[in-house]
Scaffold this active site. Structure first.
Site, PDB file in Angstrom:
ATOM      1  N   ASP A 135      69.402 -29.592  39.045  1.00 30.30           N
ATOM      2  CA  ASP A 135      68.795 -29.740  40.366  1.00 30.30           C
ATOM      3  C   ASP A 135      68.246 -31.148  40.613  1.00 30.30           C
ATOM      4  O   ASP A 135      67.055 -31.315  40.930  1.00 30.30           O
ATOM      5  CB  ASP A 135      67.649 -28.728  40.532  1.00 30.30           C
ATOM      6  CG  ASP A 135      68.068 -27.303  40.208  1.00 30.30           C
ATOM      7  OD1 ASP A 135      69.213 -26.951  40.514  1.00 30.30           O
ATOM      8  OD2 ASP A 135      67.248 -26.557  39.637  1.00 30.30           O
ATOM      9  N   GLU A 153      71.366 -22.411  49.536  1.00 28.71           N
ATOM     10  CA  GLU A 153      70.057 -22.721  48.939  1.00 28.71           C
ATOM     11  C   GLU A 153      69.986 -24.222  48.770  1.00 28.71           C
ATOM     12  O   GLU A 153      70.812 -24.968  49.316  1.00 28.71           O
ATOM     13  CB  GLU A 153      69.875 -21.984  47.604  1.00 28.71           C
ATOM     14  CG  GLU A 153      70.930 -22.326  46.560  1.00 28.71           C
ATOM     15  CD  GLU A 153      70.686 -21.669  45.209  1.00 28.71           C
ATOM     16  OE1 GLU A 153      69.605 -21.125  44.975  1.00 28.71           O
ATOM     17  OE2 GLU A 153      71.599 -21.724  44.362  1.00 28.71           O
TER      18      GLU A 153
HETATM   19  O1  FUB Z   1      67.862 -24.299  38.954  1.00 33.76           O
HETATM   20  C1  FUB Z   1      67.410 -23.081  39.475  1.00 33.76           C
HETATM   21  C2  FUB Z   1      68.085 -22.833  40.784  1.00 33.76           C
HETATM   22  O2  FUB Z   1      69.480 -22.834  40.642  1.00 33.76           O
HETATM   23  C3  FUB Z   1      67.842 -23.887  41.814  1.00 33.76           C
HETATM   24  O3  FUB Z   1      66.583 -23.906  42.333  1.00 33.76           O
HETATM   25  C4  FUB Z   1      68.931 -23.540  42.735  1.00 33.76           C
HETATM   26  O4  FUB Z   1      69.146 -24.475  43.736  1.00 33.76           O
HETATM   27  C5  FUB Z   1      70.075 -23.412  41.771  1.00 33.76           C
HETATM   28  O5  FUB Z   1      70.597 -24.622  41.418  1.00 33.76           O
END
Ligand code: FUB
Length: 670
Positions: A38, A228
Site C-alpha cells: 500500500d 478501495e
Molecule cells: O493492505 C491491506 C489492504 O489491502 C489495503 O488497505 C487495501 O487497499 C488492500 O491493498
C-alpha cells in the site's frame, strides 16, 4: 520487541537481515528486507518519502490467512535507487484509541501543510468492529509523530488519502461502503460539513449494528465493482481519483482512474493504470508522484511471497501522461526504475528484458528476502539489466554469483547479446585436480552450488549503459553481479610534491621502489646473515643502470611490495626489492632506533651504513627487529632497504622509535 510474534526465529532472521541492510536499493521490489504494501510516495523538500503499510507473518491471535499489520515504517530516497529505512513511526500499541492487538494498520498517507506533516492511517478501534482513521503529526517527514487521542469523526473505513489543493484546501478520501470524499477543516483533523446517519448493512450471523454517523459524500461516476484504496492528486489543473478496482466477478484488483474538474467530483471514469497481476495476487494498491520531472507509479505485488498474497512488496514503474491528461497503462517490470551503480550488487534476475525461456525463482522459499536468481537455459540465452552506471569503475574486476551443473561459460556485455564483451567468466564446477605428492588426481564437483567468481574486466563501458548477461555454454543460473575497483595499494607521488611526514605511528609510507628484481629462490632457509650480506653486495654491484624507480606512497602503514610486483614486475613471488627514501631532520635527534619488519628477509642502511639485518624467513611484524641507538643529525639522510623473498609475498614496514618505544615523527620525507 512488543509483539510476541516478533520473537519467532523467522522474524528474528528478518530483523538481523535488516540490521545489516539499513539501505536497500533499486530494482523491483524496492524494499527487500521486509514486506511492504500500500505505498504512498510523497516528495518533501526535494526528497522522496515512502509511507507503506507493513505486512508481517500472521501473529498469534491474529486472523489466519489475512493481512497482519502492526506498525508503520517510513523510507526515503534521493534517487529512487537507494532507500533508507527510518524505522517505525507508529505502532498499534501506541494508538490511544486503537486495538493494541488489532493488526489492522492498513494503507496510510502523509501530507505536509504549513510545515507540519500529517500522517493518516486506518486502524481497528479499541472496541466494536470495522475501522477508523487516525492522525499523527510531526515537524519532520520521518517523525517523531505525535498521535491524536481520537480518530477522525465520520470516517469509518480504510485507506485514507489526502489532497491539498492549490488554494490550501484539503480533501480526504477513504474507502468504506464505496469511495467517499470530504473536505477537511483547516486543522486537518476534522471533516468539514454535516455527518449523515447511515444504516449499516447487516452481516450474516451478526447482530444488527446501530446506524453510523458518516461524513463526506460518495464519489459519483466511478464504475461498478469492488473499489478501495483511493489516491487523489491534481495535475495540470485536473483532478484524478485513482483506485484499485475489481472489474469482473471473481477477478482480482486492477488499478483504475477517473478525472474531474473538481476535487470531489463528479468523476468521469477513464480506464486502467495497471491491469490485474498475472499471478492473481488479489490486491494492488498504489500512489502516483512526480519526482524531478518524471511521474512514477508506486504499487505492490507479492514477489517475495508467491504463495501468499497477503505479504506484499512495493514496486515502482514510470508513468506517462497523454497530451489530453489521460494515463498510459503501466506494465509492471522487474527492473523498476532508477540508475544503479555498477559497484552495487546488481540482482540481474530483476532484468529489463530477457530471451525466451529465462526463468526466475526464490533462492530460499523459507527466507524469501535472500532474493531471487535467474536461470539462462541454453547457449545464446541472455538477460539485460538496464541503466547501470559504470562511471566510477577505473581499474576494476567483476564478481558473479553463479550456479551450474556442468562446466560452462558466460559473458557480460554492453547493450546487447552481441555487444562488446565487458568480462568473460568460465564456470568450472567439475574438475580434476592434481596435487604434487598425491598419487591420483582427485575430482572436485561443485555442481548445483552457488559459486562467487572473480574475473578481470576486458572493457569498461563509459557512463550509463545496459548490462547484458549471456550464456555461452550449457545452462547457468545467476544470482547477482557486482563490479569493484581494485584496491589502490600505492599512489604514485608526482614530481615536486610537497614533503610528507611519517604517519601518527611513525611509519614511513613514501618510498622510491625499484622495479622488482626476479630471484630464483626455492626455499627461504638460505636467508642466513652471511648469505644475505653477500647476495645484497653482489646484487648492488650488478644493479641494472637503467632499472626503473617508482615514487610511491602507501595508504597503509606497510608497503605491500608483492602488490607492487604484481603491477610492475614479472612475478608476485621470488623478488628482491630495493627501496629508498630521503628524509630531512630540522635538528639532531639522538637516541633513536630504526624498528622494522619484513616478509621475508631484509637489510637496512642509513647513509650507506648498515643498521639492521632481519635474517631468516620472517613474517612482517611491526618492530620485528630494532637497530642499535642512533643519532640522526640535522640535515638530509637516505634510508635504504633490500627485501628478499623466495616463495612468499613480500612487504615491509619501518619507523624510528625513541628510548620508550614511542614513534619519532619530527622529520620530513622527500
Ligand atoms: O493492505 C491491506 C489492504 O489491502 C489495503 O488497505 C487495501 O487497499 C488492500 O491493498
Amino acid at each position: 520487541m512488543r509483539h510476541q510474534q516478533l520473537l519467532s526465529p523467522y522474524y528474528l532472521f528478518f530483523l538481523a537481515l535488516s540490521l545489516f541492510a539499513e539501505r536497500t536499493s533499486a530494482q523491483n521490489p524496492i524494499i527487500r528486507d521486509q514486506f511492504t504494501a500500500d505505498p504512498t510516495a510523497r516528495v518533501f523538500n526535494g526528497r522522496i518519502y515512502l509511507y507503506p503499510s507493513h505486512d508481517i507473518p500472521v501473529a498469534e491471535g491474529a486472523r489466519k490467512d489475512w493481512f497482519c499489520m502492526a506498525d508503520y515504517h517510513v523510507f526515503s530516497s534521493d534517487n529512487l535507487t537507494d532507500w533508507t529505512d527510518h524505522g517505525v513511526i507508529v505502532s498499534q500499541e501506541d494508538v490511544p484509541w486503537g486495538n493494541p492487538s488489532g493488526y489492522a494498520m492498513w494503507a496510510p498517507d502523509c501530507v505536509e501543510k504549513d510545515g507540519k506533516y500529517y500522517f493518516y492511517f486506518p486502524n481497528a478501534p479499541k472496541s466494536g468492529r470495522g475501522f477508523a482513521i487516525g492522525v499523527a503529526t510531526s515537524d519532520l517527514p520521518d517523525g517523531p509523530f505525535r498521535l491524536e487521542s481520537k480518530p477522525i469523526v465520520g470516517t469509518s473505513g480504510i485507506d485514507p488519502s489526502v489532497l491539498i489543493d492549490d488554494d490550501g484546501s484539503a480533501y480526504i478520501y477513504w474507502s468504506g461502503m464505496g469511495i467517499r470524499g470530504a473536505k477537511l477543516k483547516n486543522n486537518m483533523m476534522e471533516l468539514d460539513g454535516e455527518l449523515q446517519e447511515v444504516k449499516m448493512p447487516r452481516r450474516e450471523g451478526m447482530p444488527e449494528m446501530p446506524p453510523m454517523k458518516v461524513g463526506g459524500q460518495q464519489m459519483e461516476g466511478l464504475p461498478e465493482g469492488f473499489k478501495e484504496g483511493p489516491f487523489a492528486f491534481k495535475r495540470a489543473g485536473r483532478y484524478y481519483l485513482t483506485f484499485p478496482w475489481v472489474r469482473e466477478e471473481g477477478g482480482t484488483e486492477t488499478l483504475a482512474y477517473a478525472m474531474s474538474d473538481s476535487p470531489l467530483g463528479p468523476w468521469t471514469f477513464k480506464g486502467l493504470i495497471m491491469a490485474e497481476h498475472a499471478n492473481r495476487c488479489w490486491t494492488n494498491h498504489h500512489s502516483l508522484v512526480e519526482f524531478r520531472g518524471q511521474w512514477y507509479l508506486f504499487y505492490h505485488h507479492n514477489d517475495f511471497s508467491p504463495n501468499d498474497d497477503k505479504r506484499r512488496s512495493v514496486c515502482i514503474d514510470k508513468v506517462t501522461f497523454n497530451a489530453d491528461g489521460t494515463i498510459q497503462e503501466v506494465k509492471p517490470t522487474l527492473r523498476g526504475v532508477g540508475i544503479i551503480s555498477a559497484t552495487s550488487r546488481i540482482e540481474v534476475d530483476r532484468y529489463s528484458a530477457a530471451s525466451e525461456g529465462v526463468t526466475t525463482a526464490l533462492n530460499d522459499t523459507v527466507y524469501p528476502f535472500l532474493g531471487l536468481h535467474a536461470s539462462l537455459p541454453k547457449k545464446g540465452s541472455w538477460m539485460t539489466f538496464g541503466d547501470v552506471d559504470f562511471s566510477m569503475i577505473t581499474d576494476g574486476y567483476v564478481m558473479l554469483c553463479v550456479k551450474a551443473d556442468e562446466n560452462t561459460e558466460l559473458t557480460l556485455r554492453e547493450k546487447s547479446a552481441k555487444g562488446k564483451v565487458i568480462a568473460r567468466a568460465k564456470v568450472t564446477v567439475k574438475s580434476e585436480i592434481t596435487r604434487p605428492g598425491m598419487p591420483t588426481p582427485f575430482r572436485r564437483d561443485q555442481s548445483g552450488q552457488w559459486l562467487t567468481l572473480t574475473v578481470p574486466l576486458d572493457y569498461t563501458p563509459k557512463g550509463i549503459a545496459d548490462l547484458v548477461v549471456t550464456c555461452e555454454g550449457t545452462a547457468v543460473s545467476v544470482d547477482w553481479v557486482q563490479l569493484r575497483n581494485r584496491q589502490q595499494y600505492f599512489t604514485p607521488v608526482a614530481k615536486n610534491t610537497a614533503s610528507a611526514k611519517p604517519d601518527e605511528h611513525g611509519f614511513i609510507r613514501r618510498w622510491q621502489l625499484m622495479e622488482p628484481q626476479k630471484q630464483d629462490i626455492r626455499s627461504n632457509v638460505i636467508f642466513t646473515d652471511s648469505w644475505l650480506r653477500k647476495t645484497f653486495a653482489d646484487e648492488l654491484d650488478k644493479l641494472p643502470k637503467k632499472a626503473k624507480w617508482y615514487a610511491m606512497e602507501s595508504p597503509t602503514y606497510n608497503m605491500k611490495l608483492f602488490r607492487f610486483a604484481e603491477k610492475y614486475g614479472s612475478q608476485a613471488y621470488g623478488n628482491l626489492f630495493w627501496c629508498e627514501t630521503v628524509f630531512d631532520c630540522t635538528e639532531d635527534i639522538s637516541d633513536v632506533r630504526l624498528a622494522a619488519g619484513s616478509n621475508g628477509a631484509s637489510m637496512w642502511w642509513i647513509d650507506g651504513q648498515e643498521v639492521l639485518l632481519l635474517e631468516g624467513d620472517r613474517r612482517m611484524v611491526v618492530d620485528d627487529g630494532v637497530s642499535h641507538r642512533l643519532t640522526l643529525k640535522k640535515g638530509r639522510h637516505t634510508l635504504r632497504c633490500a627485501v628478499i623473498n623466495g616463495p612468499g609475498l613480500s612487504d615491509m614496514c619501518v619507523r624510528f622509535i625513541d628510548e620508550q618505544g614511542k614513534p619519532i615523527t619530527n622529520f620530513n620525507i622527500q
